[in-house]
Motif scaffolding. Structure first.
Motif, PDB file in Angstrom:
ATOM      1  N   GLY A  31      47.434 -37.377  47.957  1.00 45.06           N
ATOM      2  CA  GLY A  31      46.012 -37.652  48.038  1.00 45.06           C
ATOM      3  C   GLY A  31      45.140 -36.417  48.080  1.00 45.06           C
ATOM      4  O   GLY A  31      43.920 -36.512  48.010  1.00 45.06           O
ATOM      5  N   THR A  32      45.751 -35.225  48.181  1.00 40.55           N
ATOM      6  CA  THR A  32      44.993 -33.970  48.221  1.00 40.55           C
ATOM      7  C   THR A  32      44.612 -33.547  46.801  1.00 40.55           C
ATOM      8  O   THR A  32      45.349 -33.800  45.843  1.00 40.55           O
ATOM      9  CB  THR A  32      45.830 -32.861  48.882  1.00 40.55           C
ATOM     10  N   GLU A  33      43.492 -32.874  46.681  1.00 39.25           N
ATOM     11  CA  GLU A  33      43.042 -32.316  45.399  1.00 39.25           C
ATOM     12  C   GLU A  33      42.867 -30.814  45.563  1.00 39.25           C
ATOM     13  O   GLU A  33      42.174 -30.369  46.480  1.00 39.25           O
ATOM     14  CB  GLU A  33      41.730 -32.964  44.968  1.00 39.25           C
ATOM     15  N   ILE A  34      43.512 -30.046  44.701  1.00 38.02           N
ATOM     16  CA  ILE A  34      43.448 -28.592  44.795  1.00 38.02           C
ATOM     17  C   ILE A  34      42.985 -27.999  43.471  1.00 38.02           C
ATOM     18  O   ILE A  34      42.990 -28.672  42.434  1.00 38.02           O
ATOM     19  CB  ILE A  34      44.804 -27.966  45.197  1.00 38.02           C
ATOM     20  N   THR A  35      42.609 -26.725  43.516  1.00 32.08           N
ATOM     21  CA  THR A  35      42.160 -26.017  42.319  1.00 32.08           C
ATOM     22  C   THR A  35      43.043 -24.801  42.069  1.00 32.08           C
ATOM     23  O   THR A  35      43.295 -24.009  42.982  1.00 32.08           O
ATOM     24  CB  THR A  35      40.698 -25.552  42.463  1.00 32.08           C
ATOM     25  N   LEU A  36      43.503 -24.676  40.833  1.00 34.45           N
ATOM     26  CA  LEU A  36      44.204 -23.480  40.364  1.00 34.45           C
ATOM     27  C   LEU A  36      43.223 -22.669  39.546  1.00 34.45           C
ATOM     28  O   LEU A  36      42.658 -23.158  38.563  1.00 34.45           O
ATOM     29  CB  LEU A  36      45.407 -23.862  39.498  1.00 34.45           C
ATOM     30  N   LEU A  37      42.981 -21.423  39.946  1.00 36.75           N
ATOM     31  CA  LEU A  37      42.139 -20.495  39.195  1.00 36.75           C
ATOM     32  C   LEU A  37      43.063 -19.578  38.410  1.00 36.75           C
ATOM     33  O   LEU A  37      43.936 -18.921  38.996  1.00 36.75           O
ATOM     34  CB  LEU A  37      41.264 -19.691  40.158  1.00 36.75           C
ATOM     35  N   ALA A  38      42.903 -19.560  37.089  1.00 38.69           N
ATOM     36  CA  ALA A  38      43.901 -18.888  36.263  1.00 38.69           C
ATOM     37  C   ALA A  38      43.285 -18.162  35.078  1.00 38.69           C
ATOM     38  O   ALA A  38      42.153 -18.440  34.661  1.00 38.69           O
ATOM     39  CB  ALA A  38      44.926 -19.904  35.750  1.00 38.69           C
ATOM     40  N   LEU A  57      54.970 -36.504  40.828  1.00 42.46           N
ATOM     41  CA  LEU A  57      55.971 -36.193  41.860  1.00 42.46           C
ATOM     42  C   LEU A  57      55.365 -36.142  43.248  1.00 42.46           C
ATOM     43  O   LEU A  57      55.967 -36.593  44.230  1.00 42.46           O
ATOM     44  CB  LEU A  57      56.622 -34.847  41.524  1.00 42.46           C
ATOM     45  N   THR A  58      54.138 -35.612  43.356  1.00 42.79           N
ATOM     46  CA  THR A  58      53.570 -35.293  44.667  1.00 42.79           C
ATOM     47  C   THR A  58      52.367 -36.144  45.077  1.00 42.79           C
ATOM     48  O   THR A  58      52.034 -36.204  46.263  1.00 42.79           O
ATOM     49  CB  THR A  58      53.111 -33.825  44.695  1.00 42.79           C
ATOM     50  N   GLY A  59      51.692 -36.745  44.114  1.00 36.05           N
ATOM     51  CA  GLY A  59      50.445 -37.432  44.430  1.00 36.05           C
ATOM     52  C   GLY A  59      49.294 -36.470  44.672  1.00 36.05           C
ATOM     53  O   GLY A  59      48.242 -36.857  45.180  1.00 36.05           O
ATOM     54  N   ILE A  60      49.471 -35.202  44.291  1.00 37.64           N
ATOM     55  CA  ILE A  60      48.433 -34.179  44.445  1.00 37.64           C
ATOM     56  C   ILE A  60      47.732 -33.986  43.103  1.00 37.64           C
ATOM     57  O   ILE A  60      48.382 -33.850  42.067  1.00 37.64           O
ATOM     58  CB  ILE A  60      49.042 -32.844  44.913  1.00 37.64           C
ATOM     59  N   LYS A  61      46.417 -33.964  43.116  1.00 36.55           N
ATOM     60  CA  LYS A  61      45.627 -33.714  41.912  1.00 36.55           C
ATOM     61  C   LYS A  61      45.343 -32.226  41.801  1.00 36.55           C
ATOM     62  O   LYS A  61      44.906 -31.589  42.775  1.00 36.55           O
ATOM     63  CB  LYS A  61      44.305 -34.500  41.983  1.00 36.55           C
ATOM     64  N   VAL A  62      45.591 -31.652  40.617  1.00 32.73           N
ATOM     65  CA  VAL A  62      45.350 -30.225  40.395  1.00 32.73           C
ATOM     66  C   VAL A  62      44.290 -30.034  39.319  1.00 32.73           C
ATOM     67  O   VAL A  62      44.443 -30.518  38.193  1.00 32.73           O
ATOM     68  CB  VAL A  62      46.636 -29.489  39.979  1.00 32.73           C
ATOM     69  N   ASN A  63      43.228 -29.349  39.673  1.00 35.35           N
ATOM     70  CA  ASN A  63      42.196 -28.963  38.707  1.00 35.35           C
ATOM     71  C   ASN A  63      42.488 -27.538  38.251  1.00 35.35           C
ATOM     72  O   ASN A  63      42.572 -26.625  39.077  1.00 35.35           O
ATOM     73  CB  ASN A  63      40.808 -29.030  39.343  1.00 35.35           C
ATOM     74  N   VAL A  64      42.656 -27.353  36.950  1.00 34.68           N
ATOM     75  CA  VAL A  64      42.930 -26.028  36.400  1.00 34.68           C
ATOM     76  C   VAL A  64      41.627 -25.452  35.850  1.00 34.68           C
ATOM     77  O   VAL A  64      41.033 -26.005  34.925  1.00 34.68           O
ATOM     78  CB  VAL A  64      43.987 -26.084  35.291  1.00 34.68           C
ATOM     79  N   THR A  65      41.187 -24.342  36.448  1.00 29.62           N
ATOM     80  CA  THR A  65      39.996 -23.634  35.975  1.00 29.62           C
ATOM     81  C   THR A  65      40.447 -22.289  35.435  1.00 29.62           C
ATOM     82  O   THR A  65      40.960 -21.458  36.188  1.00 29.62           O
ATOM     83  CB  THR A  65      38.983 -23.427  37.116  1.00 29.62           C
ATOM     84  N   ALA A  66      40.295 -22.093  34.132  1.00 28.70           N
ATOM     85  CA  ALA A  66      40.823 -20.878  33.506  1.00 28.70           C
ATOM     86  C   ALA A  66      39.755 -20.162  32.695  1.00 28.70           C
ATOM     87  O   ALA A  66      38.847 -20.784  32.132  1.00 28.70           O
ATOM     88  CB  ALA A  66      42.006 -21.227  32.613  1.00 28.70           C
ATOM     89  N   PHE A  67      39.882 -18.830  32.642  1.00 26.20           N
ATOM     90  CA  PHE A  67      38.945 -17.984  31.916  1.00 26.20           C
ATOM     91  C   PHE A  67      39.726 -16.931  31.133  1.00 26.20           C
ATOM     92  O   PHE A  67      40.882 -16.635  31.447  1.00 26.20           O
ATOM     93  CB  PHE A  67      38.000 -17.254  32.882  1.00 26.20           C
ATOM     94  N   ALA A  68      39.081 -16.345  30.122  1.00 27.94           N
ATOM     95  CA  ALA A  68      39.663 -15.189  29.442  1.00 27.94           C
ATOM     96  C   ALA A  68      39.948 -14.108  30.473  1.00 27.94           C
ATOM     97  O   ALA A  68      39.248 -13.993  31.483  1.00 27.94           O
ATOM     98  CB  ALA A  68      38.704 -14.675  28.376  1.00 27.94           C
ATOM     99  N   GLU A  69      40.977 -13.278  30.223  1.00 20.44           N
ATOM    100  CA  GLU A  69      41.514 -12.396  31.264  1.00 20.44           C
ATOM    101  C   GLU A  69      40.464 -11.518  31.936  1.00 20.44           C
ATOM    102  O   GLU A  69      40.405 -11.450  33.175  1.00 20.44           O
ATOM    103  CB  GLU A  69      42.631 -11.526  30.695  1.00 20.44           C
ATOM    104  N   ASP A  70      39.628 -10.832  31.173  1.00 19.02           N
ATOM    105  CA  ASP A  70      38.653  -9.919  31.785  1.00 19.02           C
ATOM    106  C   ASP A  70      37.703 -10.672  32.708  1.00 19.02           C
ATOM    107  O   ASP A  70      37.416 -10.225  33.829  1.00 19.02           O
ATOM    108  CB  ASP A  70      37.864  -9.181  30.706  1.00 19.02           C
ATOM    109  N   LEU A  71      37.208 -11.815  32.238  1.00 19.25           N
ATOM    110  CA  LEU A  71      36.306 -12.616  33.049  1.00 19.25           C
ATOM    111  C   LEU A  71      37.036 -13.202  34.246  1.00 19.25           C
ATOM    112  O   LEU A  71      36.499 -13.252  35.355  1.00 19.25           O
ATOM    113  CB  LEU A  71      35.684 -13.732  32.201  1.00 19.25           C
ATOM    114  N   TYR A  72      38.288 -13.597  34.013  1.00 15.44           N
ATOM    115  CA  TYR A  72      39.064 -14.189  35.103  1.00 15.44           C
ATOM    116  C   TYR A  72      39.238 -13.227  36.276  1.00 15.44           C
ATOM    117  O   TYR A  72      39.103 -13.611  37.436  1.00 15.44           O
ATOM    118  CB  TYR A  72      40.448 -14.643  34.612  1.00 15.44           C
ATOM    119  N   LEU A  73      39.564 -11.984  35.982  1.00 20.54           N
ATOM    120  CA  LEU A  73      39.807 -11.022  37.054  1.00 20.54           C
ATOM    121  C   LEU A  73      38.578 -10.855  37.941  1.00 20.54           C
ATOM    122  O   LEU A  73      38.692 -10.753  39.163  1.00 20.54           O
ATOM    123  CB  LEU A  73      40.246  -9.680  36.463  1.00 20.54           C
ATOM    124  N   ASP A  74      37.412 -10.848  37.318  1.00 15.47           N
ATOM    125  CA  ASP A  74      36.178 -10.776  38.109  1.00 15.47           C
ATOM    126  C   ASP A  74      36.007 -12.026  38.959  1.00 15.47           C
ATOM    127  O   ASP A  74      35.641 -11.947  40.144  1.00 15.47           O
ATOM    128  CB  ASP A  74      34.972 -10.603  37.182  1.00 15.47           C
TER     129      ASP A  74
END
Length: 441
Positions: A31-38, A57-74
């Motif tokens: 039932g938990t919702e988490i965010t992956l920043l990538a 498998l877990t019942g956990i919701k994962v939101n994937v937020t991704a950016f191009a590498e240079d922007l991501y690092l910031d």
């Protein structure tokens, strides 16, 4: 995707679904919702493809937020410093970046989770990761009580790529076994190449991007002698004991400069994009750089050398081929309010099955077992996995954990350029011994 890659991916995907240990409670954070920043990276693409398996498998919701590498690092650096949670799990560079994030208290220690049987499936097998690879996020560095702050997800070792056709034509099909032979062979190809073909191509521009490849070559000259973090090979156990003038460092920098000398006249302007493109176009016999370039060289749509590339460890010094490695990792945000769910995701994403599945996209699996996985081996060109896995037996981290190290890297590159220009290596590192510590202060 190539047929053999697709078949391997299907096999490994099935393993990811059917092999969890039933005694472990994967639904403890249901039932938990988490965010992956990538970063937008092949590894991230692998996560997206398999994410439904984790959520089922877990019942956990994962939101994937991704950016191009240079922007991501910031974005990642801002996220871990935020007073309110922005993400729960994020990709991290296992070098000075994770060290800085640890220094500001932005990342959570993972060792308590790893050691808790209620939170970590026994099948996950932390010992399957190379201790040398884990050093890149083990803090305080060199401390017996250090804790782990990131789990590696994609790595690269620094190996020797060679064009089989050019080695056959110009060197009688014999791969050089020593550095002297390699430099002489590379120069021979250049001399016979009439300005169209070159013996080697390398990163040469004055940039911090040389740090890992350069350090891998110097580590090779250093050999198996101790060089613990945070100092690596550059300081003798204390910041006030620089050893940039060590003969082994002089030899390693001379090896790098020698490969540059056997390259195009504008070699000192080359970044990794230029160097790898030259090799992919079939214009160079040798290329020393990150192992992750290998799969791209075998892409028939974009590479003129597909099927013609050989892979080898760096030429041995004193009987042993040593090199460096670097890695992306997964870290947990200290300010996350959903750490149990975050750890379950991290554990799943770095499992043996998923290391192999995602590694099909990166060519840089991080578990020892994956490099012996028959499906993983079959997915790549002959010799690639053998060379990388053999090199991994003798690799070390390429980083130094110290503020100001980036500026030092630039003066080390200056020493390489000086040797390239004809200065004696001993004289070049004598200057470096004086300049480098002053730059870092």
């Amino acid at each position: 995707m190539k047929p053999r890659l697709l078949a391997a991916a299907l096999t490994l995907s099935a393993a990811a679904v059917t092999s969890p240990a039933f005694a472990f409670d994967w639904r403890q954070a249901e039932g938990t919702e988490i965010t992956l920043l990538a970063s937008e990276h092949p590894w991230t693409a692998g996560v997206r493809e398999h994410l439904a398996e984790f959520e089922a498998l877990t019942g956990i919701k994962v939101n994937v937020t991704a950016f191009a590498e240079d922007l991501y690092l910031d974005r990642a650096n801002l996220a871990i410093r935020s007073e309110t949670p922005v993400a729960d799990v994020f990709m991290t560079l296992m070098d000075a970046a994770i060290y800085e994030q640890w220094n500001v208290g932005g990342v959570a220690p993972l060792t308590p989770y790893i050691n808790d049987a209620a939170l970590t499936d026994a099948a996950w097998d932390y010992a399957d990761f190379s201790p040398a690879l884990l050093q890149g996020a083990s803090f305080p560095p060199g401390d017996a009580a250090a804790q782990q702050y990131a789990i590696p997800i994609s790595m690269e070792a620094y190996i020797l790529f060679y064009n089989k056709e050019l080695v056959d034509k110009h060197l009688g099909g014999t791969l050089p076994a020593t550095w002297d032979d390699l430099l002489a062979g590379a120069q021979k190809v250049t001399d016979e190449g009439a300005g169209e073909l070159f013996g080697s191509v390398m990163r040469g521009q004055r940039s911090g991007s040389l740090v890992d490849t350069m350090t891998g070559i110097v580590l090779n000259a250093w050999g198996e002698a101790e060089a613990p973090l945070p100092y690596n090979i550059w300081f003798d156990g204390a910041w006030d004991k620089p050893r940039f003038d060590d003969p082994r460092i002089a030899a390693g920098l001379a090896h790098y400069a020698g490969l540059l000398n056997a390259g195009p006249e504008n070699a000192l302007s080359f970044g990794w994009e230029d160097a790898s493109r030259y090799f992919a176009q079939g214009k160079a016999a040798f290329f020393v750089d990150a192992s992750v370039f290998g799969p791209g060289f075998e892409d028939v749509a974009n590479s003129a050398v597909a099927g013609k590339v050989g892979y080898a460890v760096l030429p041995a010094v004193d009987g042993v081929s040593v090199s460096g490695h670097w890695a992306w990792g997964l870290s947990m945000a200290e300010n996350s309010e959903k750490k149990t769910a975050a750890w379950l995701f991290m554990q799943w994403a770095t499992s043996q099955a998923n290391d192999a599945a995602f590694g099909l996209k990166t060519g840089g699996a991080t578990r020892s077992s994956t490099w012996g996985n028959a499906d993983y081996v079959a997915a790549f060109a002959p010799g690639y996995v053998e060379a990388v896995s053999k090199q991994l037996e003798h690799t070390r981290p390429t980083m130094v954990f110290r503020e100001g190290w980036g500026e030092v890297v630039l003066v080390i590159v200056d020493a390489i350029h000086a040797i390239y220009g004809g200065e004696d290596p001993v004289a070049a590192v004598t200057v470096l011994q004086e300049v480098a510590p002053a730059v870092m202060q």
